[in-house]
Write a protein that holds these residues in place. Structure first.
Motif, short mmCIF file in Angstrom:
data_model
loop_
_atom_site.label_atom_id
_atom_site.label_comp_id
_atom_site.label_asym_id
_atom_site.label_seq_id
_atom_site.Cartn_x
_atom_site.Cartn_y
_atom_site.Cartn_z
N PRO A 286 0.75 -1.42 -0.16
CA PRO A 286 -0.04 0.08 0.02
C PRO A 286 0.87 0.91 0.06
CG PRO A 286 -0.06 -0.86 2.30
CD PRO A 286 0.30 -2.26 1.75
N LEU A 287 0.38 2.35 -1.01
CA LEU A 287 1.28 3.38 -0.79
C LEU A 287 0.18 4.52 -1.35
CD1 LEU A 287 3.70 2.20 -3.72
CD2 LEU A 287 3.85 3.04 -1.32
N TYR A 288 0.92 5.58 -0.55
CA TYR A 288 -0.17 6.96 -0.74
C TYR A 288 0.10 7.51 -2.46
CZ TYR A 288 -0.24 7.42 4.65
OH TYR A 288 -0.70 7.14 5.56
N MET B 218 0.70 10.88 -4.09
CA MET B 218 2.02 11.53 -3.98
C MET B 218 3.18 10.96 -4.64
SD MET B 218 2.81 10.65 0.14
CE MET B 218 3.22 12.14 1.23
N GLU C 168 8.73 12.49 -2.64
CA GLU C 168 7.33 13.66 -1.27
C GLU C 168 6.99 12.21 -0.57
OE1 GLU C 168 4.43 16.65 -2.20
OE2 GLU C 168 3.86 14.40 -3.43
N TYR C 169 6.88 10.80 -1.45
CA TYR C 169 6.29 9.54 -0.03
C TYR C 169 7.89 9.18 0.24
CZ TYR C 169 5.73 4.92 1.23
OH TYR C 169 5.53 3.94 1.92
N PHE D 296 8.72 11.63 3.05
CA PHE D 296 8.17 11.82 4.15
C PHE D 296 8.35 10.19 5.64
CE2 PHE D 296 3.95 9.93 5.81
CZ PHE D 296 3.59 10.08 6.91
N VAL D 297 8.30 9.20 4.59
CA VAL D 297 8.74 7.92 5.66
C VAL D 297 10.10 8.50 5.87
CG1 VAL D 297 9.30 5.58 5.79
CG2 VAL D 297 7.19 6.25 3.69
N LYS E 61 11.84 10.67 6.99
CA LYS E 61 11.50 11.98 8.28
C LYS E 61 11.37 10.81 9.72
CE LYS E 61 11.55 16.19 5.87
NZ LYS E 61 10.91 17.45 5.18
N ILE E 62 10.01 10.52 9.37
CA ILE E 62 9.68 9.60 10.13
C ILE E 62 10.60 8.65 10.99
CG2 ILE E 62 7.71 7.91 11.61
CD1 ILE E 62 6.34 9.30 9.55
N LYS E 63 11.19 8.15 10.13
CA LYS E 63 12.32 7.66 10.76
C LYS E 63 13.35 7.39 10.92
CE LYS E 63 11.21 2.98 8.16
NZ LYS E 63 11.78 2.32 7.75
#
Lengths: 233, 226
Positions: free
Chosen positions: B84-86, B89, B93-94, B97-98, B100-102
């Motif tokens: 599953p992916l956005y 995006m 970008e995707y 996003f991942v 930055k969270i990690k």
């Protein structure tokens, strides 16, 4: 949290649906307010604040219906929940993104208000307290709609349940309900209506009771959503 | 190290995972096999704390994946089933996003290694299935996690794309624990250093992969059909 807020805002700002919802909201609210001012010839900000809840009843569910339903439908929720980020950050990130969008939409009602403020005698305190009330009112509805969005995979179901819930919360303080239900029921039920609490702000008064009400409702539904996300069944 | 100790998972009355126990050490590439509905995805989700075991204990580097979810996930990369992916995006970008969270510092390196350089500014929805799979894999590799859980990483890909993904997995697997599920038995022969076969929620084989060609298939058919 900034990362989640940015991702959500980017979705709305890179998507025509986001603009359509915000612009339609601004057009309809401004139209009905300006029409009211010209018809009644009384310059007041109260009519704007009084009509806003009815528009928010549609606007907020429309804005927030996808916030979790799409994550669930496309299973991107599994991606989110297997990243090193807390459920609280996810929910608050989504909440603040919607609140920012709501703030932008509310700001689009300011044009005529500023015009009236310059050319007539609007009380600044009344305007500021009224907008504060609308922000708190909107925050509580956003929180409720996020909670509902997390309960289903279907955007339309989320939209209609949110709309009906908000409709119910609005009408329990209406005169119509007062004429239908016994006085004792209405007297108790009215405290649950956000419109009842909004009236204090519209009158330029910040009461602790209403402040606590809005903050409690907002926090309650955010807490329930976080709790639901934490379930690992 | 990943430790599963007598783990059970029920969905209502249905037993999805039945008394599962195994350990996985650094450097192992575990091929996780089983027929549809055997409990592979559920086991992977349990390891990552996405699901809570009904009974039993799981620890990832001595931490409980439910109680210390964020800490555990800092060391994990996951490619979920069906990736599953956005879709709306762009690839960068995707991954940003991942990343930055990690708190990942290897974004550019991953983009290069996974071969996404030429599509990095495209929307994910515009990509071929193979590229989408690479995006999912890239997201899993961000932050250089010590544990990689890949749920059917080559599912639905053509043989050329499959080879690319397999080479990638082999390349990145050093000093990591890699658990990957697949229906393509030859893949296990090529990549895995260890084989776990699961059927009806129970482990029916845990050990070295057979050395002879086609041995995995023979073993799988023998254990799963019975």
């Amino acid at each position: 949290m900034k990362t989640v807020i940015k991702k959500e805002l980017d979705f709305y700002l890179n998507n025509p649906i986001g603009y359509i919802v915000v612009v339609l909201f601004a057009i309809f609210v401004n139209f009905f307010y300006i029409k009211d001012v010209f018809v009644s010839s009384v310059v007041s900000i109260k009519s704007l604040f009084n009509i806003l809840p009815w528009f928010l009843m549609i606007f907020i569910p429309a804005l927030s219906m996808r916030i979790f339903t799409e994550e669930k439908r496309l299973n991107t929720i599994e991606v989110l929940l297997t990243l090193p980020i807390t459920e609280k950050t996810i929910v608050l990130g989504k909440f603040f993104a919607l609140l920012i969008l709501y703030g932008i939409s509310l700001a689009l009602t300011l044009g005529f208000v500023i015009f009236l403020f310059i050319f007539s005698k609007l009380s600044l305190i009344e305007v500021l307290v009224g907008y504060l009330g609308e922000i708190l009112f909107g925050a509580s509805l956003i929180s409720l709609s996020i909670y509902i969005s997390n309960k289903t995979k279907n955007q339309l179901i989320a939209f209609f349940i949110s709309l009906l819930s908000i409709f119910f919360l609005i009408v329990i303080s209406s005169e119509f309900m007062g004429s239908v239900l016994p006085r004792i029921v209405i007297d108790n039920l009215i405290y649950f209506s956000p419109v009842y609490h909004l009236q204090n702000f519209i009158n330029g008064v910040i009461t602790l009771k209403s402040l606590v009400y809005f903050l409690s409702v907002t926090l309650l539904f955010l807490f329930l959503t976080i709790n639901d996300l934490k379930k690992r069944d | 190290m990943i430790v599963l100790d007598s783990v059970f998972k029920f969905f209502a009355e249905k037993k999805a995972v039945d008394n599962l126990s195994f350990k996985a050490k650094e450097g192992e590439i575990i091929g996780f096999l089983g027929p549809n509905g055997a409990g592979k995805t559920t086991t992977m989700r349990l390891i990552l704390g996405y699901l809570k075991p009904t009974k039993g204990k799981i620890s990832i580097n001595n931490q409980d994946p439910i109680e210390n979810r964020v800490e555990v996930l800092k060391n994990c990369g996951y490619l979920p089933e069906n990736n599953p992916l956005y879709q709306e995006m762009k690839v960068r970008e995707y991954l940003d996003f991942v990343g930055k969270i990690k708190k990942a510092k290897n974004l550019e390196e991953v983009i290069n290694n996974v071969g996404l350089t030429e599509v990095v500014n495209k929307k994910i929805e515009e990509l071929s299935r193979g590229y989408k799979q690479r995006v999912g894999l890239a997201a899993a590799l961000l932050g250089n996690p010590k544990i990689l859980i890949l749920d059917e990483p080559t599912s639905g890909l053509d043989p050329i794309e499959q080879d690319k993904i397999k080479s990638l997995i082999k390349k990145i697997a050093k000093n990591k624990i890699v658990i990957f599920s697949t229906h393509i038995l030859s893949e296990v022969e090529e990549i895995a250093t260890r084989l776990i076969i699961i059927n009806k929620g129970q482990i029916v084989y845990d050990g070295k992969k057979p050395k002879e060609k086609g041995g995995v298939e023979k073993l799988f058919k023998r254990l799963v059909k019975n």
